[in-house]
Design an enzyme around this catalytic site. Structure first.
Site, PDB file in Angstrom:
ATOM      1  N   ASP A  49       2.986  -4.502   8.354  1.00 30.24           N
ATOM      2  CA  ASP A  49       1.740  -3.684   8.061  1.00 30.24           C
ATOM      3  C   ASP A  49       0.758  -4.574   8.020  1.00 30.24           C
ATOM      4  OD1 ASP A  49      -0.439  -2.322   7.124  1.00 30.24           O
ATOM      5  OD2 ASP A  49       0.565  -1.749   5.432  1.00 30.24           O
ATOM      6  N   LYS A  73     -10.755  -0.736  10.046  1.00 28.26           N
ATOM      7  CA  LYS A  73     -10.819  -2.368   9.193  1.00 28.26           C
ATOM      8  C   LYS A  73     -11.306  -3.360  10.016  1.00 28.26           C
ATOM      9  CE  LYS A  73      -7.865  -0.304   5.591  1.00 28.26           C
ATOM     10  NZ  LYS A  73      -6.871  -0.370   4.708  1.00 28.26           N
ATOM     11  N   CYS A 109      -4.530   2.071  -3.895  1.00 29.51           N
ATOM     12  CA  CYS A 109      -3.568   2.893  -3.126  1.00 29.51           C
ATOM     13  C   CYS A 109      -2.271   1.695  -3.488  1.00 29.51           C
ATOM     14  CB  CYS A 109      -3.675   3.097  -1.959  1.00 29.51           C
ATOM     15  SG  CYS A 109      -4.836   4.219  -1.251  1.00 29.51           S
ATOM     16  N   HIS A 142       0.966  -1.084  -0.004  1.00 28.54           N
ATOM     17  CA  HIS A 142       0.066   0.054  -0.275  1.00 28.54           C
ATOM     18  C   HIS A 142       0.818   1.402  -0.075  1.00 28.54           C
ATOM     19  CE1 HIS A 142      -2.832   2.868   1.559  1.00 28.54           C
ATOM     20  NE2 HIS A 142      -3.912   2.126   1.583  1.00 28.54           N
ATOM     21  N   GLN A 156      -4.454  -5.017   6.661  1.00 35.76           N
ATOM     22  CA  GLN A 156      -5.422  -5.765   6.088  1.00 35.76           C
ATOM     23  C   GLN A 156      -5.472  -7.112   6.659  1.00 35.76           C
ATOM     24  OE1 GLN A 156      -8.073  -5.724   3.852  1.00 35.76           O
ATOM     25  NE2 GLN A 156      -6.836  -3.956   3.586  1.00 35.76           N
TER      26      GLN A 156
HETATM   27  C1  PLP Z   1      -5.905   0.321   4.716  1.00 34.41           C
HETATM   28  C2  PLP Z   1      -4.524   0.097   4.418  1.00 34.41           C
HETATM   29  C3  PLP Z   1      -3.353   0.813   4.938  1.00 34.41           C
HETATM   30  C4  PLP Z   1      -3.841   2.552   5.651  1.00 34.41           C
HETATM   31  O1  PLP Z   1      -4.486   2.308   6.731  1.00 34.41           O
HETATM   32  P1  PLP Z   1      -5.015   3.610   7.144  1.00 34.41           P
HETATM   33  O2  PLP Z   1      -6.214   3.295   8.023  1.00 34.41           O
HETATM   34  O3  PLP Z   1      -5.787   4.507   5.910  1.00 34.41           O
HETATM   35  O4  PLP Z   1      -3.930   4.192   7.554  1.00 34.41           O
HETATM   36  C5  PLP Z   1      -2.009   0.748   4.842  1.00 34.41           C
HETATM   37  N1  PLP Z   1      -1.762  -0.765   4.412  1.00 34.41           N
HETATM   38  C6  PLP Z   1      -2.707  -1.565   4.125  1.00 34.41           C
HETATM   39  C7  PLP Z   1      -2.335  -2.912   3.865  1.00 34.41           C
HETATM   40  C8  PLP Z   1      -4.217  -1.280   4.218  1.00 34.41           C
HETATM   41  O5  PLP Z   1      -4.844  -2.193   3.572  1.00 34.41           O
END
Ligand code: PLP
Length: 404
Positions: free
Chosen positions: A198, A224, A362, A121, A201
């Site tokens: 990260d 999320k 993104c 992302h 997801q």
């Molecule tokens: C949604 C997402 C982000 C960004 O998250 P925010 O809540 O917009 O800061 C970063 N990495 C991944 C894999 C995502 O799915």
């Protein structure tokens, strides 16, 4: 027992209509919907104990502080961090990554190398590019294959004694691939590099154990995981959080301030300058309670069923191509119809009350790899149904008929 019809009753939004049709919400990888239990927590906060935390001696302030710190403990327990002070409240994944990237400005030197993956992302790419500009460090990229998987033999080749930091996502938001982070973490540590995962997801679909993973940093967003927007967390190992300098200066993050010298507060407050999103943190805790009550075993099993069902139905459509076909996948399907722009399909689906995401999600480097402008992405949560997938499939067929 897992009963999707009962679960759906917890989500008021799922019974609304969109363009005269029942809402079919399949954009869960962008944000999840909010159960009544979390909405009630938010209303309760503003109705009964809204106050600033860690400051006042009065009852409201103490109640708010207790609830906020309880939420931190819930998050600690959920991700299995060793200490509660290893959980930093942030405004979300993006904020968490920027906090760490900023901290590494004082650690990296010119010529040091840091490794990202092709599946990221933008929020796990751009802060590190900015870090490279500040420090002269060099960004290397783990490449991907046609299935949308990272190529581990290429990762091995990138690692050297120059590597200081590796950052990858646990699950790709654009394709749904579950990355082999155990391997990636172990290899990074073998050469003495730190690693950030990260988990934005992954956190809605599985329960990461940061101690078992032995990861240095793990980040996630509440919105999320059935929580509110503008709220998230950074897990960092104590030794790393002690080493990194504060990200922002202000109230709450100091021990003592004079014009000659300021000393910083202990963890976690060192990284929590200013009045935080108090209600958001407490609601994040409520969201974690909610999804744990359903249980991640039941969630993964059911979502996998949805994924298999939808994949099967979608590939029957002639001219439909799915991007991201790894065997290790979560309930995200990115696809295109031959000769048709994803945006046009998304607009027709919206008229039918079906919410999907279209575009580059993104993650432009992934779209560049496949040489496409974007995809249509349907992403399923535990509150979706097979009947909703049938609506999606019928909608896609209709869009194809209308647009070709
Ligand atoms: C949604 C997402 C982000 C960004 O998250 P925010 O809540 O917009 O800061 C970063 N990495 C991944 C894999 C995502 O799915």
């Amino acid at each position: 027992m897992f009963n999707v019809e009962d679960i759906r009753k917890d989500f008021p939004i799922l019974s609304r209509q969109v363009n005269g049709k029942p809402l079919v919400y399949l954009d869960n990888a962008a944000t999840s919907q909010t159960p009544q239990q979390v909405i009630d927590t938010i209303v309760d906060y503003y109705s009964n104990y809204n106050a600033n935390i860690h400051r006042g001696v009065h009852t409201l302030s103490q109640e708010a502080t207790d609830k906020y710190e309880q939420a931190r403990h819930k998050i600690q327990k959920h991700f299995n961090a060793q200490f509660a002070h290893e959980i930093i409240f942030t405004s979300g994944t993006t904020h968490s990554i920027n906090l760490v990237a900023n901290g590494f400005s004082s650690i990296l030197k010119k010529g040091d190398e840091i490794i990202v993956s092709a599946l990221e992302h933008h929020s796990n790419i751009v802060p590190w590019q900015m870090l490279c500009e500040r420090t002269g460090a060099i960004l290397k990229v783990i490449p991907m294959n046609q299935e949308g998987e990272l190529i581990m033999s290429e990762y091995d080749k990138l690692l050297s004694n120059k590597t200081k930091l590796v950052f990858v996502n646990h699950i790709s938001n654009a394709l749904g691939t579950i990355n082999p982070i155990e391997y990636i973490i172990e290899k990074a540590h073998q050469i003495g590099a730190a690693i950030l995962v990260d988990g934005a997801q992954a956190s809605p679909h599985l329960k990461p154990d940061v101690q078992a993973l032995n990861v240095d940093f793990y980040v996630a967003s509440a919105h999320k995981m059935c929580g509110p927007t503008g709220e998230g967390m950074l897990y960092g190992k104590e030794e790393w959080l002690k080493k990194l300098p504060p990200y922002q200066g202000g109230g709450e993050m100091i021990a003592e301030v004079t014009f000659e010298k300021t000393t910083y507060a202990e963890l976690p407050h060192k990284f929590e300058a200013g009045t935080p999103n108090i209600c958001g943190g407490i609601a994040f805790g409520a969201a974690i309670d909610y999804i744990n009550a359903i249980g991640f075993d039941a969630i993964s099993k059911y979502e996998h069923e949805l994924l298999e069902y939808a994949t099967q139905k979608l590939i029957e459509i002639e001219g439909l191509k799915i991007y991201g076909t790894s065997k290790n996948k979560t309930s995200v399907i990115s696809f295109n119809l031959e000769g048709i722009h994803p945006y046009d399909v998304g607009s027709i689906l919206d008229k039918m009350g079906i919410a999907v995401r279209t575009g580059h999600h993104c993650a432009q480097p992934i779209m560049d790899y496949y040489k496409i402008p974007g995809t249509i992405r349907a992403s399923f949560s535990f509150y979706n149904t097979k009947a909703e997938i049938d609506s999606l499939v019928a909608g896609v067929r209709k869009a194809q008929f209308m647009l070709s």
